[in-house]
Design an enzyme around this catalytic site. Structure first.
Site, short mmCIF file in Angstrom:
data_model
loop_
_atom_site.label_atom_id
_atom_site.label_comp_id
_atom_site.label_asym_id
_atom_site.label_seq_id
_atom_site.Cartn_x
_atom_site.Cartn_y
_atom_site.Cartn_z
N GLU A 119 0.83 -1.20 0.00
CA GLU A 119 0.00 0.00 0.00
C GLU A 119 0.87 1.25 0.00
O GLU A 119 1.91 1.30 0.66
CB GLU A 119 -0.91 -0.01 1.23
CG GLU A 119 -1.95 1.09 1.25
CD GLU A 119 -3.00 0.81 2.35
OE1 GLU A 119 -3.54 -0.31 2.39
OE2 GLU A 119 -3.24 1.72 3.15
N ASP A 121 0.07 5.39 0.49
CA ASP A 121 -1.04 6.24 0.92
C ASP A 121 -0.76 7.72 0.87
O ASP A 121 0.31 8.18 1.32
CB ASP A 121 -1.39 5.96 2.40
CG ASP A 121 -1.91 4.56 2.64
OD1 ASP A 121 -2.58 4.03 1.76
OD2 ASP A 121 -1.63 4.02 3.72
N GLU A 123 -3.16 10.29 2.83
CA GLU A 123 -4.35 10.42 3.67
C GLU A 123 -4.46 11.88 4.14
O GLU A 123 -3.51 12.43 4.68
CB GLU A 123 -4.28 9.49 4.88
CG GLU A 123 -4.39 8.02 4.50
CD GLU A 123 -4.30 7.11 5.71
OE1 GLU A 123 -5.19 6.27 5.88
OE2 GLU A 123 -3.33 7.26 6.48
N THR A 137 1.47 10.46 4.72
CA THR A 137 1.87 9.48 3.72
C THR A 137 2.32 8.22 4.45
O THR A 137 2.82 8.28 5.58
CB THR A 137 3.01 9.98 2.81
OG1 THR A 137 4.18 10.25 3.59
CG2 THR A 137 2.58 11.24 2.06
N GLY A 148 4.69 0.42 10.29
CA GLY A 148 4.17 1.56 9.56
C GLY A 148 5.25 2.59 9.29
O GLY A 148 6.12 2.83 10.13
N TRP A 214 -10.01 8.11 15.40
CA TRP A 214 -8.58 8.39 15.48
C TRP A 214 -8.09 9.63 14.73
O TRP A 214 -7.04 10.19 15.05
CB TRP A 214 -7.77 7.20 14.96
CG TRP A 214 -7.96 6.91 13.48
CD1 TRP A 214 -8.87 6.08 12.93
CD2 TRP A 214 -7.20 7.45 12.39
NE1 TRP A 214 -8.74 6.07 11.56
CE2 TRP A 214 -7.72 6.90 11.20
CE3 TRP A 214 -6.13 8.34 12.29
CZ2 TRP A 214 -7.21 7.21 9.94
CZ3 TRP A 214 -5.62 8.66 11.03
CH2 TRP A 214 -6.16 8.09 9.88
#
Length: 348
Positions: A119, A121, A123, A137, A148, A214
């Protein structure tokens, strides 16, 4: 009298919603493309993913709006899987109160490889009125969700006022995240990364969804549906890369040529001028990077390039010297179409 006022309020709200859903031919603000790429109409490369009537196409088919209301978010997906590529869209984010709202623009293969997914990202994390949107990111490879690779930034502009181009370059050699023509992050593939470097075919997704638990101040501020519908707009849609057969997971015969063209493209290399712009952006606007978070990673992951001018802005904990902290939150990934979230979120 009260009944009359309520009726006027209802009519006013209904009219506003109708005007919102009736897409104008002319966008609020057109954005110039930072790179020489081909833009697609929505039907040429994408399909509706979820959200029933909350995906609204423009009359010319070149733009789309994604809405979040109290019943559902919405999203779209690329029609094909890609083995490396350049994915881009001009995006305008919801204005006013947007706490708890997440708009995501990302590549993923979580629907095919549930435990070993890759993935990449973008966001966009909403905020309370008067506070700015933030960008996150992230990079996952081979299901490395426990590792992560989040970075977080603010922006030098208001992303709700006009369109700006957000792009993800993904090649076998490197990954670059762009805002307009400014590279904000690069991950260079190394042998030490091993399977943590995303390498399996991925689809492109765009979603808007409720991340009240969150997204804003660790979940302190929830989505307030008094301000719904929340509207994100997408135009200047770009899909460039090698398509892959979704069944056999085999690349097309022309993939070698397309990969060469991708790696030779203007956006595939960070020139000295772009690197200077990236350095300036990261020094001014990056407020979290996993590479400097010694609480999570006492030894920085192998892809991290420690830059002294960046590191000096952070405490040994990885938090900015002028404040801010992170909270752990439970993973919110009910379905890939709902977007993605990191394991650590900032209260900044």
């Amino acid at each position: 009298m009260a009944r009359h006022e309520n009726l006027l309020l209802l009519l006013s709200s209904s009219s506003s919603l109708l005007l919102l859903l009736l897409f104008g031919v002319v966008l609020t603000c057109a954005v110039g493309a930072p790179f020489n790429v081909t833009h697609l109409a929505f039907h040429e490369g994408y399909s509706h993913l979820f959200g029933e009537g909350n995906l609204v196409r423009s009359p010319d088919g070149k733009s789309v709006r994604l809405l979040l209301d109290r019943f559902t978010g919405s999203g779209f997906i690329s029609s094909d899987l890609y083995q490396y590529g350049f994915f881009s869209a001009a995006i305008k984010l919801p204005a006013d109160y947007s706490a708890g709202v997440v708009v995501a623009f990302y590549t993923s293969n979580g629907d095919v490889f549930e435990k070993t997914h890759d993935e990449l990202d973008f966001e966009f994390l909403g905020n309370i009125r008067g506070k700015q949107w933030r960008i996150q990111t992230n990079v996952y490879g081979n299901g490395s969700t426990s590792r992560g690779r989040e970075e977080r930034y603010t922006l030098w502009f208001d992303p709700t006022e006009e369109f700006h181009q957000y792009s993800i370059l993904w090649t076998a050699k490197n990954i670059i995240f762009y805002v307009d023509d400014v590279p904000i992050r690069e991950v260079v593939r190394s042998e030490a990364m091993g399977g943590d470097y995303p390498a399996k075919p991925m689809s492109l997704y765009a979603t808007i969804w409720d991340a009240s638990n969150w997204a804003t101040n660790g979940g302190k501020y929830k989505v307030n549906y008094k301000y719904a519908p929340f509207v994100s707009e997408f135009t200047n849609l770009v899909l460039q890369g090698c398509t892959v057969d979704p069944i056999q997971q085999l690349p097309a015969a022309t993939c070698s040529e397309k990969r060469s063209a991708l790696e030779a493209a203007d956006y595939a290399a960070i020139t000295p001028a772009r690197r200077a712009a990236m350095r300036k952006f990261r020094q001014r606007y990056m407020y979290y990077s996993y590479c400097y978070d010694l609480l999570r990673y006492p030894v920085p992951p192998p892809e991290c390039v420690i830059i002294p001018s960046e590191k000096q802005r952070f405490k040994d904990s990885g938090r900015l010297k002028f404040g801010g902290h992170h909270r752990r939150h439970s993973k919110h990934r009910n379905h890939v179409s709902e977007g993605s979230s990191s394991e650590y979120q900032s209260d900044a």
